[in-house]
Enzyme design. Structure first.
Site, short mmCIF file in Angstrom:
data_model
loop_
_atom_site.label_atom_id
_atom_site.label_comp_id
_atom_site.label_asym_id
_atom_site.label_seq_id
_atom_site.Cartn_x
_atom_site.Cartn_y
_atom_site.Cartn_z
N LYS A 1 0.83 -1.21 0.00
CA LYS A 1 0.00 0.00 0.00
C LYS A 1 0.87 1.26 0.00
CE LYS A 1 -2.26 1.33 3.71
NZ LYS A 1 -3.24 1.40 4.80
N ASP B 1 -6.72 0.51 0.49
CA ASP B 1 -6.80 0.70 1.93
C ASP B 1 -8.17 0.18 2.37
OD1 ASP B 1 -8.66 2.63 1.17
OD2 ASP B 1 -7.79 4.22 2.39
#
Length: 131
Positions: free
Chosen positions: A31, A49
């Site tokens: 991420k 996310d």
């Protein structure tokens, strides 16, 4: 700091520009690496996310039980040049409208009706329109 040291020792103080090199840095996962690629370097990158994870499933864009599965499916249905922008839109939509506990569906745009197939909607339509 381990990451700062690794940046200096392995990359001469320069932030790497590939996912593979970024995730090798201490404390950097997929991420974070995708955030850096998309926002710092303008390289198309899809960030998954908690908001993207939830919203993409509610919209029927992806299905899965972990972020990597969702990421890979979204990469298949969203045009690559739009990945970074799509991440921002899905995150913002998840924060403001399609919240975890109390989604504000009545205030949501018409395209945001989860699990309701309509003509000209869904992943194939998004690819055709270049959205």
């Amino acid at each position: 700091n381990g990451m700062a040291r690794a940046l200096m020792e392995r990359h001469g103080g320069e932030v790497p520009r590939t996912l593979e090199e970024l995730v090798e840095l201490p404390g950097v996962g997929r991420k974070t690496a995708n955030v850096v690629l998309g926002n710092a370097f303008g390289i198309p990158a899809l960030v998954v996310d908690t908001h993207v994870f939830r919203v993409s499933q509610r919209l029927g864009l992806a299905r899965g039980d972990d972020a990597d599965k969702i990421h890979d499916q979204l990469c298949q249905v969203l045009p690559r040049p739009r990945w970074t922008h799509a991440s921002h839109l899905l995150i913002l939509h998840g924060r403001r409208v399609c919240t975890a506990r109390k989604p504000a569906c009545p205030q949501a745009p018409a395209w945001c009706v989860p699990r309701v197939p309509r003509l000209g909607s869904g992943p194939a339509a998004l690819r055709r329109r270049g959205a």
